[in-house]
Motif scaffolding. Structure first.
Motif, PDB file in Angstrom:
ATOM      1  N   HIS A 140      -2.714  -0.284   2.004  1.00 40.86           N
ATOM      2  CA  HIS A 140      -2.649  -1.669   2.588  1.00 40.86           C
ATOM      3  C   HIS A 140      -1.614  -2.015   3.288  1.00 40.86           C
ATOM      4  O   HIS A 140      -0.380  -1.687   2.964  1.00 40.86           O
ATOM      5  CB  HIS A 140      -3.014  -2.579   1.491  1.00 40.86           C
ATOM      6  N   ARG A 141      -1.654  -2.364   4.570  1.00 39.89           N
ATOM      7  CA  ARG A 141      -0.707  -2.662   5.611  1.00 39.89           C
ATOM      8  C   ARG A 141       0.638  -1.705   5.472  1.00 39.89           C
ATOM      9  O   ARG A 141       1.625  -2.112   5.479  1.00 39.89           O
ATOM     10  CB  ARG A 141      -0.005  -4.215   5.052  1.00 39.89           C
ATOM     11  N   LYS A 142       0.192  -0.605   6.021  1.00 42.83           N
ATOM     12  CA  LYS A 142       1.014   0.613   6.053  1.00 42.83           C
ATOM     13  C   LYS A 142       1.443   0.585   7.719  1.00 42.83           C
ATOM     14  O   LYS A 142       0.638   0.610   8.421  1.00 42.83           O
ATOM     15  CB  LYS A 142       0.578   1.877   5.428  1.00 42.83           C
ATOM     16  N   SER A 179     -14.704  -4.543  -3.806  1.00 44.64           N
ATOM     17  CA  SER A 179     -14.632  -4.028  -2.384  1.00 44.64           C
ATOM     18  C   SER A 179     -14.013  -2.784  -2.161  1.00 44.64           C
ATOM     19  O   SER A 179     -13.075  -2.796  -2.466  1.00 44.64           O
ATOM     20  CB  SER A 179     -14.786  -5.165  -1.277  1.00 44.64           C
ATOM     21  N   LEU A 180     -14.211  -1.757  -1.399  1.00 46.60           N
ATOM     22  CA  LEU A 180     -13.467  -0.701  -1.035  1.00 46.60           C
ATOM     23  C   LEU A 180     -12.716  -1.264   0.359  1.00 46.60           C
ATOM     24  O   LEU A 180     -11.556  -1.183   0.438  1.00 46.60           O
ATOM     25  CB  LEU A 180     -14.008   0.627  -0.744  1.00 46.60           C
ATOM     26  N   ALA A 181     -13.623  -1.596   1.212  1.00 43.88           N
ATOM     27  CA  ALA A 181     -12.931  -1.841   2.772  1.00 43.88           C
ATOM     28  C   ALA A 181     -12.259  -3.326   2.629  1.00 43.88           C
ATOM     29  O   ALA A 181     -11.539  -3.372   3.363  1.00 43.88           O
ATOM     30  CB  ALA A 181     -14.098  -1.586   3.587  1.00 43.88           C
ATOM     31  N   PHE A 239      -5.528   3.500   9.756  1.00 45.20           N
ATOM     32  CA  PHE A 239      -6.771   3.203   8.906  1.00 45.20           C
ATOM     33  C   PHE A 239      -6.623   2.120   7.643  1.00 45.20           C
ATOM     34  O   PHE A 239      -7.525   2.140   6.840  1.00 45.20           O
ATOM     35  CB  PHE A 239      -7.339   4.669   8.518  1.00 45.20           C
ATOM     36  N   THR A 240      -5.386   1.959   7.475  1.00 44.12           N
ATOM     37  CA  THR A 240      -4.984   1.208   6.487  1.00 44.12           C
ATOM     38  C   THR A 240      -5.426  -0.394   6.667  1.00 44.12           C
ATOM     39  O   THR A 240      -5.520  -0.766   7.812  1.00 44.12           O
ATOM     40  CB  THR A 240      -3.640   1.220   5.850  1.00 44.12           C
ATOM     41  N   ALA A 241      -5.613  -0.990   5.535  1.00 49.23           N
ATOM     42  CA  ALA A 241      -5.873  -2.507   5.760  1.00 49.23           C
ATOM     43  C   ALA A 241      -4.806  -3.358   6.291  1.00 49.23           C
ATOM     44  O   ALA A 241      -3.624  -3.154   5.967  1.00 49.23           O
ATOM     45  CB  ALA A 241      -6.511  -3.094   4.623  1.00 49.23           C
ATOM     46  N   SER A 242      -5.242  -4.363   7.283  1.00 50.37           N
ATOM     47  CA  SER A 242      -4.333  -5.364   7.670  1.00 50.37           C
ATOM     48  C   SER A 242      -4.836  -6.523   8.028  1.00 50.37           C
ATOM     49  O   SER A 242      -5.364  -7.049   9.149  1.00 50.37           O
ATOM     50  CB  SER A 242      -3.643  -4.823   8.999  1.00 50.37           C
ATOM     51  N   PRO A 243      -5.500  -7.385   6.921  1.00 53.20           N
ATOM     52  CA  PRO A 243      -6.043  -8.539   7.039  1.00 53.20           C
ATOM     53  C   PRO A 243      -5.450  -9.655   7.734  1.00 53.20           C
ATOM     54  O   PRO A 243      -4.160  -9.797   7.661  1.00 53.20           O
ATOM     55  CB  PRO A 243      -6.584  -8.995   5.570  1.00 53.20           C
ATOM     56  N   PRO A 244      -6.017 -10.326   8.861  1.00 54.30           N
ATOM     57  CA  PRO A 244      -7.399 -10.695   8.932  1.00 54.30           C
ATOM     58  C   PRO A 244      -7.840  -9.651  10.106  1.00 54.30           C
ATOM     59  O   PRO A 244      -9.039  -9.725  10.538  1.00 54.30           O
ATOM     60  CB  PRO A 244      -7.563 -12.050   9.439  1.00 54.30           C
ATOM     61  N   PHE A 245      -6.977  -8.912  10.437  1.00 51.69           N
ATOM     62  CA  PHE A 245      -7.504  -7.893  11.487  1.00 51.69           C
ATOM     63  C   PHE A 245      -8.240  -6.703  11.177  1.00 51.69           C
ATOM     64  O   PHE A 245      -9.418  -6.362  11.789  1.00 51.69           O
ATOM     65  CB  PHE A 245      -6.286  -7.355  12.637  1.00 51.69           C
ATOM     66  N   ALA A 246      -7.715  -6.078  10.108  1.00 48.68           N
ATOM     67  CA  ALA A 246      -8.348  -4.618   9.917  1.00 48.68           C
ATOM     68  C   ALA A 246      -8.920  -4.575   8.445  1.00 48.68           C
ATOM     69  O   ALA A 246      -8.037  -4.823   7.457  1.00 48.68           O
ATOM     70  CB  ALA A 246      -7.366  -3.633  10.035  1.00 48.68           C
ATOM     71  N   ASP A 247     -10.141  -4.288   8.325  1.00 44.04           N
ATOM     72  CA  ASP A 247     -10.590  -3.847   6.735  1.00 44.04           C
ATOM     73  C   ASP A 247      -9.876  -2.438   6.530  1.00 44.04           C
ATOM     74  O   ASP A 247      -9.375  -1.580   7.667  1.00 44.04           O
ATOM     75  CB  ASP A 247     -12.000  -3.814   6.850  1.00 44.04           C
TER      76      ASP A 247
END
Lengths: 281, 271
Positions: B30-32, A75-77, B228-236
């Motif tokens: 990721h998580r920046k 997955s990318l996203a 725009f970077t990912a922060s699971p579980p909140f943001a893809d």
């Protein structure tokens, strides 16, 4: 996935299959890019049932990731979110290096340049102090190189990626100093490109097998250093039906092909994939 | 223990004045802590010395803003989207000073920073050309004097900034996902600020803690603070947002006059 040409996917498939077949004896596998992760996932599915695959460097995947209907895929996203759903735990980056320094770690790396000695460059084209092209940085290559066999793949097989000597040695290849300074393990092992599988030997780079339709002349023409063993090189078996089925299941969106596309096309394809991923949820 | 992005920028300004490093958590896309990086850019803190174990857009937008003097890095990139454009251009133009370390060399330096040691050994001899680009040195083992041991100096940033999905007001920070090198980054620094997507109450344990209250200087509530970077579980990972950033930076770099303007990560999806 209309944006990714079928031919590009086909090349990505044969790279992934050839890479996975090299991983039969591996213990722990990590990856920085999707194609390398796919190779490790495929190896775990077919060739190395006990392989621990790090879905993200701190998230080792549980066996359930490979079960039918698990929903786990490239997955990318949602790469980290999907890995997390099947993670056996969460580990600091340092822990991955514990595997590296014990020689238990396997990783396929895609450098900008690889040369005849097996040195690899991920830092700079031209002079490092004032590069013509600045790259992402050597990352773990210098750490890996002294401890684990180095495995490289290139999405394109062209002389500029395969020069006689790299501009910067992120990971050193075989040098005359080898053995003198007590390198414990490591060194360059294998290179997979769209033309075939090549091995680093003390005498140089040897062709192991060439993909369907690739001639020895083409390899010679497109490589910046001499490759030996071309007349004896076998044919790299194309992906089997089983390999192909696993590849499609592990990567239904064609993420594996992104690294093979030119940057602008790769961006368009990545945006389209991310959109398709979003709709599929 | 609550803090604001203004507080963070002020502490970063102090670090800059003292010639000290500022470090960021996360990895690549990721998580920046991009909201914090934007605040530093908006405050126009000059002469930044950044430590980027696994850098990404946070380094890029500060370089774009013309505020960075030096970067200590092993990777600065956008993962499958390739090179960080402003960082790349600055390296090619010689506009910033760089030290390129290996990934583990930075972890080792941070480890020395955490423990208050002057330097840290590396397993095995230094390999490749990194000896030219990082301040590696060699010592003899006191126990086996014939054995050279490569060492790196301690890395002790003045300020570390880490983005986490959950934190309590007291500072306890929770990361259910990949911790990357964040614990070393956070503990090696004199002061650790966390930005968090969601502030949780004292009765909640939303996953394993990454930092204890006593380890954190200040918590900044910043929903969507990873931009725009990912922060699971909140943001893809917002792939479109990352591409938009790359394209806007490339467009700006193509105009020679308009380089040093505050960078914005944009793409902050409200949640």
């Amino acid at each position: 996935m209309s944006r990714i040409p079928e031919e590009t996917l086909r090349v990505a498939d044969r790279l992934a299959a050839a890479m996975a077949r090299e991983m039969r004896d591996d213990r722990v596998a990590g990856a920085a890019l999707p194609l390398a992760l796919l190779a490790a996932l495929l190896a775990r599915a077919l060739y190395a049932p006990d392989l621990v695959v790090l879905g993200s460097l701190g998230l080792p995947l549980a066996p359930s990731a490979w079960w039918p209907g698990s929903g786990f895929r490239l997955s990318l996203a949602r790469a980290e979110a999907l890995a997390l759903r099947h993670a056996d735990g969460r580990f600091a980056l340092e822990d991955a290096f514990a595997s590296v320094f014990r020689g238990r770690f396997a990783i396929w790396i895609s450098p900008a340049q690889v040369d005849a000695t097996g040195s690899a460059n991920l830092s700079a084209i031209g002079d490092w102090r004032r590069p013509k092209v600045a790259l992402v940085g050597s990352r773990g290559l210098p750490d890996d190189a002294g401890h684990i066999p180095m495995r490289y793949y290139l999405p394109r097989h062209e002389p500029r990626h395969l020069p006689a000597a790299v501009d910067f040695r992120s990971a050193p290849g075989r040098t005359p100093e080898d053995g003198r300074r007590g390198r414990r393990r490591g060194g360059p092992e294998v290179l997979v490109t769209p033309l075939g599988v090549f091995r680093f030997r003390p005498e140089g780079v040897v062709a192991d097998s060439l993909f369907e339709g690739v001639t020895p002349e083409e390899v010679t023409r497109r490589t910046g250093f001499p490759v030996t063993g071309l007349p004896e090189a076998g044919r790299t078996p194309p992906p089997t039906a089983e390999e192909t089925a696993w590849i499609r299941r592990l990567d239904p969106f064609g993420i594996r092909a992104l690294e093979l596309l030119p940057p602008r096309e790769a961006r368009l394809a990545a945006a389209a994939i991310a959109e398709a991923e979003g709709e599929g949820m | 223990m609550l803090a604001s992005l203004t507080d963070v920028a002020a502490r970063v300004r102090e670090a800059s004045k003292a010639g000290r490093l500022v470090a960021f958590g996360g990895s690549g896309l990721h998580r920046k802590p991009l909201r914090a990086a934007e605040a530093i850019a908006e405050a126009a803190v000059p002469d930044l010395r950044l430590l980027a174990p696994l850098g990404g857009p946070e380094v890029d937008l500060l370089v774009l803003a013309g505020l960075v003097r030096r970067v200590v890095f092993s990777y600065v990139g956008f993962e499958f989207l390739g090179v960080a454009p402003a960082f790349r251009r600055a390296r090619e133009e010689g506009a910033i000073e760089v030290e390129e370390w290996s990934e583990f060399a930075i972890l080792a330096g941070l480890r020395a920073g955490v423990l208050g040691l002057p330097f840290h050994p590396l397993p095995g001899p230094a390999t490749g050309d990194l000896a030219r680009t990082a301040p590696l040195a060699e010592v003899r083992s006191p126990y086996a004097p014939h054995e050279p041991v490569a060492v790196v100096p301690a890395l002790a940033p003045a300020v570390a900034i880490v983005h986490v999905p959950f934190a309590r007001e007291d500072g306890t920070a929770f990361v259910p996902g990949d911790p990357y090198a964040d614990r070393l980054v956070g503990l090696a620094a004199d002061e650790l600020f966390v930005t968090c997507d969601e502030l949780v109450g004292p009765g909640e344990v939303p996953g394993p803690a990454l930092f204890l209250a006593a380890e954190v200087t200040g918590v900044v509530p910043a929903p969507g603070g990873s931009c725009f970077t990912a922060s699971p579980p909140f943001a893809d990972l917002d792939v479109r947002g990352a591409i938009d950033y790359l394209e806007s930076v490339e467009a700006r770099l193509a105009r020679p006059s308009a380089r040093a303007a505050p960078g914005r990560a944009g793409g902050g999806r409200g949640r």
